[in-house]
Design a protein around this motif. Structure first.
Motif, PDB file in Angstrom:
ATOM      1  N   SER A  26      46.402   1.514  55.229  1.00 29.41           N
ATOM      2  CA  SER A  26      46.091   1.897  56.597  1.00 29.41           C
ATOM      3  C   SER A  26      44.820   2.738  56.654  1.00 29.41           C
ATOM      4  O   SER A  26      43.964   2.532  57.518  1.00 29.41           O
ATOM      5  N   SER A  29      41.940   0.459  56.081  1.00 28.56           N
ATOM      6  CA  SER A  29      41.684  -0.351  57.273  1.00 28.56           C
ATOM      7  C   SER A  29      40.915   0.449  58.324  1.00 28.56           C
ATOM      8  O   SER A  29      39.987  -0.061  58.951  1.00 28.56           O
ATOM      9  N   ARG A  30      41.305   1.692  58.501  1.00 27.42           N
ATOM     10  CA  ARG A  30      40.594   2.548  59.461  1.00 27.42           C
ATOM     11  C   ARG A  30      39.156   2.785  59.011  1.00 27.42           C
ATOM     12  O   ARG A  30      38.235   2.793  59.820  1.00 27.42           O
ATOM     13  N   ARG A  32      37.355   0.743  57.172  1.00 28.47           N
ATOM     14  CA  ARG A  32      36.631  -0.520  57.353  1.00 28.47           C
ATOM     15  C   ARG A  32      36.267  -0.738  58.823  1.00 28.47           C
ATOM     16  O   ARG A  32      35.167  -1.186  59.151  1.00 28.47           O
ATOM     17  N   GLU A  33      37.199  -0.419  59.736  1.00 29.75           N
ATOM     18  CA  GLU A  33      36.910  -0.563  61.165  1.00 29.75           C
ATOM     19  C   GLU A  33      35.793   0.366  61.601  1.00 29.75           C
ATOM     20  O   GLU A  33      34.944  -0.010  62.410  1.00 29.75           O
ATOM     21  N   HIS A  48      43.147  -3.182  67.034  1.00 26.94           N
ATOM     22  CA  HIS A  48      42.656  -2.147  66.123  1.00 26.94           C
ATOM     23  C   HIS A  48      43.632  -0.989  66.099  1.00 26.94           C
ATOM     24  O   HIS A  48      43.974  -0.467  65.043  1.00 26.94           O
ATOM     25  N   TRP A  51      46.930  -2.123  64.180  1.00 30.08           N
ATOM     26  CA  TRP A  51      46.781  -2.294  62.745  1.00 30.08           C
ATOM     27  C   TRP A  51      46.347  -1.022  62.037  1.00 30.08           C
ATOM     28  O   TRP A  51      46.470  -0.922  60.812  1.00 30.08           O
TER      29      TRP A  51
END
Length: 110
Positions: A26, A29-30, A32-33, A48, A51
């Motif tokens: 997680s 992912s944050r 990468r966003e 967004h 996820w």
């Protein structure tokens, strides 16, 4: 008997490890966003949000479910962690229902 107990303890620690993987995933992912946003991409804000937070909350719940018992925490600590896990479960349920409503919302046909 000892062999079975060791297998159960291994399985409990594997649940904790999977929770840690979800939390780290997680956070990745944050990250990468945020990198995508800094490059000028425009991600879907609803997905967004889901996820980014859903794996984090599920991972924390998995860790909180098994770690206090494995670390032989006192009973009041286990009860507090169980109450916090219930709050996390309700929060995940609310996120899922809100996302499902957004996903299955009827689209306008023009």
């Amino acid at each position: 008997m000892i062999e079975g107990d060791m297998m159960l303890r291994f399985m409990d620690w594997s649940v904790v490890a999977m929770g840690c993987v979800l939390v780290l995933g997680s956070l990745g992912s944050r990250w990468r966003e945020r990198a995508k946003i800094s490059n000028g991409d425009n991600p879907d804000p609803g997905m967004h949000y889901l996820w980014a937070w859903l794996p984090l909350l599920m991972g924390l719940g998995m860790i909180g479910a098994k770690a206090p018992g494995l670390l032989h925490a006192p009973h009041p600590v286990v009860e507090i962690i169980d109450a916090l896990n219930f709050v996390l479960a309700v929060t995940v349920l609310i996120f899922t229902v809100r996302s499902g409503r957004r996903f299955f919302r009827p689209r306008g046909t023009t």
